[in-house]
Design a protein around this motif. Structure first.
Motif, short mmCIF file in Angstrom:
data_model
loop_
_atom_site.label_atom_id
_atom_site.label_comp_id
_atom_site.label_asym_id
_atom_site.label_seq_id
_atom_site.Cartn_x
_atom_site.Cartn_y
_atom_site.Cartn_z
N GLY A 8 5.57 21.10 33.65
CA GLY A 8 7.00 20.82 33.76
C GLY A 8 7.28 19.76 34.81
O GLY A 8 6.36 19.12 35.33
N HIS A 9 8.57 19.56 35.11
CA HIS A 9 9.00 18.53 36.04
C HIS A 9 9.50 19.16 37.33
O HIS A 9 10.42 19.99 37.32
CB HIS A 9 10.11 17.67 35.42
CG HIS A 9 9.66 16.91 34.21
ND1 HIS A 9 8.70 15.93 34.27
CD2 HIS A 9 10.03 17.01 32.90
CE1 HIS A 9 8.50 15.43 33.06
NE2 HIS A 9 9.29 16.08 32.21
N ALA A 10 8.92 18.75 38.45
CA ALA A 10 9.28 19.29 39.76
C ALA A 10 10.78 19.12 40.02
O ALA A 10 11.35 18.07 39.72
CB ALA A 10 8.49 18.59 40.86
N GLY A 11 11.38 20.17 40.56
CA GLY A 11 12.79 20.09 40.93
C GLY A 11 13.77 20.43 39.84
O GLY A 11 14.96 20.62 40.11
N HIS A 12 13.31 20.49 38.57
CA HIS A 12 14.24 20.85 37.50
C HIS A 12 14.60 22.33 37.64
O HIS A 12 13.74 23.16 37.93
CB HIS A 12 13.60 20.58 36.14
CG HIS A 12 14.57 20.72 34.99
ND1 HIS A 12 14.88 21.94 34.43
CD2 HIS A 12 15.30 19.79 34.33
CE1 HIS A 12 15.76 21.76 33.46
NE2 HIS A 12 16.03 20.47 33.37
N PRO A 13 15.87 22.70 37.42
CA PRO A 13 16.27 24.10 37.61
C PRO A 13 15.44 25.08 36.78
O PRO A 13 15.16 26.20 37.24
CB PRO A 13 17.74 24.12 37.16
CG PRO A 13 18.21 22.72 37.30
CD PRO A 13 17.02 21.83 37.08
N GLU A 14 15.06 24.69 35.57
CA GLU A 14 14.25 25.60 34.74
C GLU A 14 12.89 25.85 35.39
O GLU A 14 12.38 26.98 35.38
CB GLU A 14 14.06 25.03 33.33
CG GLU A 14 13.29 25.98 32.43
CD GLU A 14 13.03 25.42 31.05
OE1 GLU A 14 11.99 25.80 30.46
OE2 GLU A 14 13.84 24.60 30.55
#
Length: 320
Positions: A127-133
């Motif tokens: 996933g992508h760091a910092g994304h709420p999910e």
């Protein structure tokens, strides 16, 4: 003076726009306001779209970043992206009324991660760091038992505590192709890594990317309607370019279009991220009609009929 307009062929992607999880999350806020009255607090943007957020604010929603900004005596809704376990635990400690609008497909990833942890595996989250999910999913497990991998290079250099006891889950809104490359790199290094029972990237993300892939090579320009902090919308721009579009741009609404992008161009592709309402799509089409002789063709890859139930607390009789 001639009033004739240049022709413009619009290829309109289908499916596009709202998915079942977004539709459910918005309904949850609307129903909570109906049931409990205003204000209803919402932790984080319910979905990543300012137009949606502003409409809900007008109804009586108050958006905050953290639970400590909410009073004890008003209901709070958790966003569709999911929250770390500590958030509902704190709401319970404070005896707050809370409604969890986490998309059921995100909740599925949470359950998978917890199951792997209970079985003694360390978990890799793609996933992508910092994304709420991602923050929400990582917050389901104790620190040190879940690692974030963002790229193929991360997958090649990642060092697990025990390579024989490893599992992976993914953010639901990633690029299907990029994720497949990362998974392949992990499986090459760790052949026994446990995979999800069913693909974690959600049906809506997959379908919207498939529609864009189908139309992109035919387009001089693809416009993706969505927010800059919307992961699935940003991925649609990347997918359009990879699939052969000459140019792809992310816009929040018709007001963001630089019409010089269309100089000398004859075919425009239009799609919308999963948190963008259809009226924004129609606004772009109307703006194009004001300037061009527009012909529209739908590019449909599948029908969507997914519907998610609302939480039981919103189905109960309203308080006196």
């Amino acid at each position: 003076m001639s009033t004739s307009r240049l022709p413009l062929n619009i290829l309109l992607a289908a499916p596009r726009g709202f998915c079942a999880g977004v539709d459910r999350a918005i309904q949850i806020v609307e129903r909570a306001i109906e049931r409990f009255g205003a204000p209803v607090y919402v932790r984080h943007e319910i979905v990543h779209n300012r137009h949606v957020v502003e409409r809900l604010e007008a109804l009586g929603a108050v958006f905050v970043e953290e639970l400590d900004q909410c009073p004890d005596d008003r209901p709070v809704v958790f966003s569709a992206h999911g929250v770390p376990k500590r958030v509902p635990a704190e709401a319970e400690r404070r005896e707050m009324i809370f409604v969890d609008a986490t998309c059921p497909l995100v909740s599925k990833v949470h359950v998978e991660a917890q199951r792997h942890h209970a079985q003694g595996r360390d978990v890799v989250l793609i996933g992508h760091a910092g994304h709420p999910e991602v923050i929400g999913t990582m917050g389901q497990l104790p620190d040190g038992t879940i690692a974030l991998i963002e790229t193929v290079e991360d997958a090649r250099t990642f060092t697990p505590k025990d390579p024989a006891r490893l599992a992976f889950v993914t953010q639901t809104t990633l690029s299907v192709d990029d994720t497949a490359d990362i998974v392949a790199a992990l499986q090459t290094r760790f052949p026994d890594i446990a995979a999800p029972h069913k693909e974690d990237i959600c049906y809506a993300t997959t379908n919207r990317q498939a529609a864009v892939k189908t139309l992109a090579a035919q387009c001089d320009l693809v416009l993706v309607i969505g927010a800059r902090n919307s992961s699935n919308s940003v991925r649609l721009v990347e997918v359009a370019l990879t699939a052969g579009a000459d140019q792809a741009e992310l816009i929040a609404s018709a007001a963001d279009i630089d019409w010089s992008w269309l100089d000398g161009k004859t075919t425009l592709g239009i799609t919308a991220g999963a948190s963008a309402p259809e009226d924004l799509v129609q606004g772009v089409i109307e703006a194009a009609r004001e300037r061009f002789d527009v012909k529209i063709d739908a590019v449909k890859v599948t029908d969507e009929d997914v519907v998610f139930k609302l939480p039981r607390i919103l189905e109960e009789q309203s308080p006196a």
